[in-house]
Design a protein around this motif. Structure first.
Motif, PDB file in Angstrom:
ATOM      1  N   MET A  24      16.779  -2.479 -37.158  1.00  0.00           N
ATOM      2  CA  MET A  24      16.928  -2.313 -35.713  1.00  0.00           C
ATOM      3  C   MET A  24      18.037  -1.315 -35.414  1.00  0.00           C
ATOM      4  SD  MET A  24      17.393  -5.141 -32.746  1.00  0.00           S
ATOM      5  CE  MET A  24      16.943  -4.719 -31.064  1.00  0.00           C
ATOM      6  N   GLU A  25      19.145  -1.437 -36.095  1.00  0.00           N
ATOM      7  CA  GLU A  25      20.271  -0.527 -35.883  1.00  0.00           C
ATOM      8  C   GLU A  25      19.865   0.922 -36.152  1.00  0.00           C
ATOM      9  OE1 GLU A  25      24.634   0.386 -37.830  1.00  0.00           O
ATOM     10  OE2 GLU A  25      23.828  -1.645 -38.002  1.00  0.00           O
ATOM     11  N   GLU A  26      19.155   1.166 -37.234  1.00  0.00           N
ATOM     12  CA  GLU A  26      18.764   2.530 -37.595  1.00  0.00           C
ATOM     13  C   GLU A  26      17.755   3.122 -36.617  1.00  0.00           C
ATOM     14  OE1 GLU A  26      20.232   4.490 -39.936  1.00  0.00           O
ATOM     15  OE2 GLU A  26      21.613   2.789 -39.991  1.00  0.00           O
ATOM     16  N   VAL A  27      16.799   2.319 -36.164  1.00  0.00           N
ATOM     17  CA  VAL A  27      15.811   2.821 -35.200  1.00  0.00           C
ATOM     18  C   VAL A  27      16.487   3.116 -33.866  1.00  0.00           C
ATOM     19  CG1 VAL A  27      13.665   2.301 -33.973  1.00  0.00           C
ATOM     20  CG2 VAL A  27      13.894   1.652 -36.368  1.00  0.00           C
ATOM     21  N   LEU A  28      17.407   2.254 -33.436  1.00  0.00           N
ATOM     22  CA  LEU A  28      18.143   2.509 -32.192  1.00  0.00           C
ATOM     23  C   LEU A  28      18.992   3.773 -32.316  1.00  0.00           C
ATOM     24  CD1 LEU A  28      19.277  -1.135 -31.332  1.00  0.00           C
ATOM     25  CD2 LEU A  28      17.580   0.227 -30.085  1.00  0.00           C
ATOM     26  N   ARG A  29      19.616   3.964 -33.462  1.00  0.00           N
ATOM     27  CA  ARG A  29      20.471   5.132 -33.683  1.00  0.00           C
ATOM     28  C   ARG A  29      19.647   6.429 -33.628  1.00  0.00           C
ATOM     29  NH1 ARG A  29      25.087   4.582 -35.421  1.00  0.00           N
ATOM     30  NH2 ARG A  29      24.710   2.768 -36.715  1.00  0.00           N
ATOM     31  N   LEU A  31      26.454   0.117 -30.418  1.00  0.00           N
ATOM     32  CA  LEU A  31      26.968   1.448 -30.765  1.00  0.00           C
ATOM     33  C   LEU A  31      25.837   2.363 -31.229  1.00  0.00           C
ATOM     34  CD1 LEU A  31      30.266   0.415 -32.575  1.00  0.00           C
ATOM     35  CD2 LEU A  31      30.052   1.514 -30.321  1.00  0.00           C
ATOM     36  N   ALA A  32      24.857   1.805 -31.929  1.00  0.00           N
ATOM     37  CA  ALA A  32      23.710   2.600 -32.365  1.00  0.00           C
ATOM     38  C   ALA A  32      22.915   3.112 -31.167  1.00  0.00           C
ATOM     39  CB  ALA A  32      22.808   1.771 -33.285  1.00  0.00           C
ATOM     40  N   CYS A  33      22.768   2.289 -30.132  1.00  0.00           N
ATOM     41  CA  CYS A  33      22.091   2.735 -28.903  1.00  0.00           C
ATOM     42  C   CYS A  33      22.818   3.936 -28.306  1.00  0.00           C
ATOM     43  CB  CYS A  33      22.057   1.613 -27.868  1.00  0.00           C
ATOM     44  SG  CYS A  33      20.819   0.356 -28.160  1.00  0.00           S
ATOM     45  N   GLU A  34      24.130   3.860 -28.252  1.00  0.00           N
ATOM     46  CA  GLU A  34      24.919   4.968 -27.712  1.00  0.00           C
ATOM     47  C   GLU A  34      24.774   6.210 -28.583  1.00  0.00           C
ATOM     48  OE1 GLU A  34      28.923   3.560 -27.236  1.00  0.00           O
ATOM     49  OE2 GLU A  34      28.271   1.860 -26.001  1.00  0.00           O
ATOM     50  N   ALA A  35      24.805   6.035 -29.915  1.00  0.00           N
ATOM     51  CA  ALA A  35      24.674   7.165 -30.829  1.00  0.00           C
ATOM     52  C   ALA A  35      23.297   7.821 -30.711  1.00  0.00           C
ATOM     53  CB  ALA A  35      24.914   6.715 -32.271  1.00  0.00           C
ATOM     54  N   GLY A  36      22.292   7.039 -30.335  1.00  0.00           N
ATOM     55  CA  GLY A  36      20.942   7.569 -30.147  1.00  0.00           C
ATOM     56  C   GLY A  36      20.745   8.219 -28.795  1.00  0.00           C
ATOM     57  N   GLY A  37      21.816   8.461 -28.082  1.00  0.00           N
ATOM     58  CA  GLY A  37      21.730   9.132 -26.794  1.00  0.00           C
ATOM     59  C   GLY A  37      21.384   8.214 -25.641  1.00  0.00           C
ATOM     60  N   GLY A  38      21.400   6.896 -25.871  1.00  0.00           N
ATOM     61  CA  GLY A  38      21.100   5.960 -24.791  1.00  0.00           C
ATOM     62  C   GLY A  38      19.641   5.968 -24.375  1.00  0.00           C
ATOM     63  N   ARG A  39      18.763   6.489 -25.236  1.00  0.00           N
ATOM     64  CA  ARG A  39      17.337   6.575 -24.895  1.00  0.00           C
ATOM     65  C   ARG A  39      16.568   5.314 -25.259  1.00  0.00           C
ATOM     66  NH1 ARG A  39      18.735  11.662 -26.895  1.00  0.00           N
ATOM     67  NH2 ARG A  39      18.075  11.056 -28.976  1.00  0.00           N
ATOM     68  N   ALA A  40      17.049   4.569 -26.252  1.00  0.00           N
ATOM     69  CA  ALA A  40      16.322   3.393 -26.737  1.00  0.00           C
ATOM     70  C   ALA A  40      16.867   2.122 -26.095  1.00  0.00           C
ATOM     71  CB  ALA A  40      16.431   3.296 -28.247  1.00  0.00           C
TER      72      ALA A  40
END
Length: 181
Positions: free
Chosen positions: A78-83, A108-117
């Motif tokens: 989940m963390e990697e897909v969100l990132r 933090l992964a959501c934020e690193a992914g640009g907040g798109r997920a």
């Protein structure tokens, strides 16, 4: 992200769905979104979603299922897909609430992914620390089939209860909110 015509989930954050109808809640959220859905589930559990049953909510072809062998793999995936930030919705069925550290890592992964997920962890009884919001859904099949939806906790809104019903092919909130507990 708005669902059921007026309820919102903060994009780029991880939320929690719990209760006996948590899978229905996740399907309603997925229905309100466009694009693919990653659905992570414990590979050691026998039960799985039924494709024809899913079709009442979304096109099952939108969903990529991943079965993990260990709970840690569910959280890591989940963390990697969100990132990556390329899948709009990531749902993880968890056997219980994750600890605060993995939840913080997923935020933090959501934020690193640009907040798109948008992340959605499904737990049997709730209480995942660090979730942006917690929603509980239970069946409420009285005179008309439906569900009881409760926003138990949210950073930006008070707890509240609603009745969710189906009108034709659409899922909608009842005309009047259910009484607060």
């Amino acid at each position: 992200m708005t669902f059921l015509n007026r309820l919102t989930l903060a994009q780029g954050r991880v939320h929690e769905g719990c209760g006996p109808a948590r899978h229905t809640f996740a399907m309603i959220v997925a229905r309100a979104m466009e694009g693919p859905v990653f659905w992570l589930r414990p590979g050691w559990e026998a039960g799985a979603l039924h494709g024809p049953g899913m079709a009442a909510f979304i096109d099952p072809g939108r969903v990529t299922f991943v079965a993990a062998e260990r709970a840690q793999e569910l959280l890591w995936t989940m963390e990697e897909v969100l990132r990556a930030g390329v899948v709009p919705l990531v749902v993880a069925e968890l056997p219980g609430p994750p600890a605060l550290t993995p939840m913080r890592r997923m935020q933090l992964a959501c934020e690193a992914g640009g907040g798109r997920a948008l992340g959605l962890v499904l737990t049997p009884e709730g209480s995942a620390p660090g979730a942006e919001s917690r929603w509980s859904m239970t069946p409420d099949h009285g005179v008309e089939p439906g569900w009881h939806l409760a926003r138990e906790r949210a950073r930006d809104a008070a707890p509240h209860n609603w009745r969710v019903g189906r009108v034709g092919q659409e899922f909608r909130l009842g005309a009047q909110p259910a009484e607060a507990d």
